[in-house]
Design a protein around this motif. Structure first.
Motif, short mmCIF file in Angstrom:
data_model
loop_
_atom_site.label_atom_id
_atom_site.label_comp_id
_atom_site.label_asym_id
_atom_site.label_seq_id
_atom_site.Cartn_x
_atom_site.Cartn_y
_atom_site.Cartn_z
N PHE A 1 0.83 -1.20 0.00
CA PHE A 1 0.00 0.00 0.00
C PHE A 1 0.87 1.25 0.00
O PHE A 1 0.61 2.20 -0.75
CB PHE A 1 -0.96 0.00 1.20
CG PHE A 1 -1.91 1.14 1.17
CD1 PHE A 1 -3.03 1.11 0.37
CD2 PHE A 1 -1.68 2.27 1.95
CE1 PHE A 1 -3.92 2.17 0.33
CE2 PHE A 1 -2.56 3.34 1.91
CZ PHE A 1 -3.68 3.29 1.10
N ASP A 2 1.90 1.25 0.84
CA ASP A 2 2.82 2.39 0.87
C ASP A 2 3.44 2.61 -0.50
O ASP A 2 3.54 3.74 -0.97
CB ASP A 2 3.92 2.18 1.92
CG ASP A 2 3.40 2.30 3.34
OD1 ASP A 2 2.28 2.84 3.54
OD2 ASP A 2 4.11 1.83 4.26
N MET B 1 1.05 4.17 -2.96
CA MET B 1 0.87 5.60 -2.75
C MET B 1 2.07 6.40 -3.25
O MET B 1 1.93 7.59 -3.55
CB MET B 1 0.64 5.90 -1.26
CG MET B 1 -0.64 5.32 -0.69
SD MET B 1 -2.12 6.02 -1.45
CE MET B 1 -2.65 4.71 -2.53
N GLU B 2 3.23 5.77 -3.36
CA GLU B 2 4.44 6.47 -3.75
C GLU B 2 4.76 6.39 -5.24
O GLU B 2 5.37 7.30 -5.80
CB GLU B 2 5.64 5.90 -2.99
CG GLU B 2 5.59 6.14 -1.51
CD GLU B 2 6.67 5.38 -0.76
OE1 GLU B 2 7.43 4.61 -1.40
OE2 GLU B 2 6.74 5.55 0.46
N THR B 3 4.38 5.31 -5.88
CA THR B 3 4.83 5.07 -7.25
C THR B 3 4.15 5.99 -8.26
O THR B 3 2.99 6.38 -8.07
CB THR B 3 4.63 3.60 -7.68
OG1 THR B 3 5.27 3.40 -8.93
CG2 THR B 3 3.16 3.22 -7.79
N THR B 4 4.89 6.34 -9.27
CA THR B 4 4.31 7.07 -10.40
C THR B 4 4.40 6.22 -11.67
O THR B 4 4.11 6.70 -12.76
CB THR B 4 5.06 8.41 -10.63
OG1 THR B 4 6.44 8.14 -10.85
CG2 THR B 4 4.87 9.35 -9.45
N ASP B 5 4.75 4.95 -11.49
CA ASP B 5 4.82 4.00 -12.59
C ASP B 5 3.44 3.38 -12.80
O ASP B 5 2.90 2.74 -11.90
CB ASP B 5 5.86 2.92 -12.30
CG ASP B 5 5.96 1.92 -13.42
OD1 ASP B 5 6.66 2.22 -14.41
OD2 ASP B 5 5.33 0.85 -13.32
N ARG B 6 2.87 3.58 -13.96
CA ARG B 6 1.50 3.13 -14.24
C ARG B 6 1.34 1.62 -14.08
O ARG B 6 0.42 1.15 -13.42
CB ARG B 6 1.09 3.55 -15.65
CG ARG B 6 -0.34 3.20 -15.99
CD ARG B 6 -0.71 3.71 -17.39
NE ARG B 6 -2.12 3.53 -17.67
CZ ARG B 6 -2.63 2.44 -18.23
NH1 ARG B 6 -1.85 1.45 -18.60
NH2 ARG B 6 -3.94 2.34 -18.44
N GLU B 7 2.22 0.85 -14.68
CA GLU B 7 2.10 -0.62 -14.64
C GLU B 7 2.24 -1.14 -13.21
O GLU B 7 1.52 -2.04 -12.80
CB GLU B 7 3.13 -1.27 -15.57
CG GLU B 7 2.92 -0.93 -17.04
CD GLU B 7 1.52 -1.24 -17.55
OE1 GLU B 7 0.99 -2.32 -17.23
OE2 GLU B 7 0.95 -0.39 -18.25
N SER C 1 1.57 0.50 -10.47
CA SER C 1 0.38 0.91 -9.74
C SER C 1 -0.80 -0.01 -10.02
O SER C 1 -1.51 -0.42 -9.09
CB SER C 1 0.03 2.35 -10.12
OG SER C 1 -1.10 2.78 -9.40
N ILE C 2 -1.00 -0.37 -11.27
CA ILE C 2 -2.09 -1.26 -11.64
C ILE C 2 -1.90 -2.63 -10.98
O ILE C 2 -2.82 -3.19 -10.39
CB ILE C 2 -2.19 -1.39 -13.17
CG1 ILE C 2 -2.66 -0.07 -13.77
CG2 ILE C 2 -3.12 -2.54 -13.57
CD1 ILE C 2 -2.48 0.03 -15.28
#
Length: 54
Positions: free
Chosen positions: A12-13, A16-22, A24-25
């Protein structure tokens, strides 16, 4: 806290931090097993759009 709970909190942490689309999905679908890929993509795209606007 169980090891599974700790692992989920770490995911979860990271979500909330990632900006990588794949990433995150993938994380969203792991954390919320009932979520479809289409839902995860929509939510991710909305979150990343908001992130990029600020």
């Amino acid at each position: 806290m169980t090891k599974e709970s700790e692992a989920n909190m770490a995911k979860f942490d990271r979500l909330m931090e990632t900006t990588d689309r794949e990433e995150s999905i993938r994380l969203a679908m792991e954390l919320f097993p009932g979520m479809t890929q289409r839902e995860a993509e929509r939510i991710t795209d909305e979150a990343l759009a908001g992130y990029r606007e600020t």
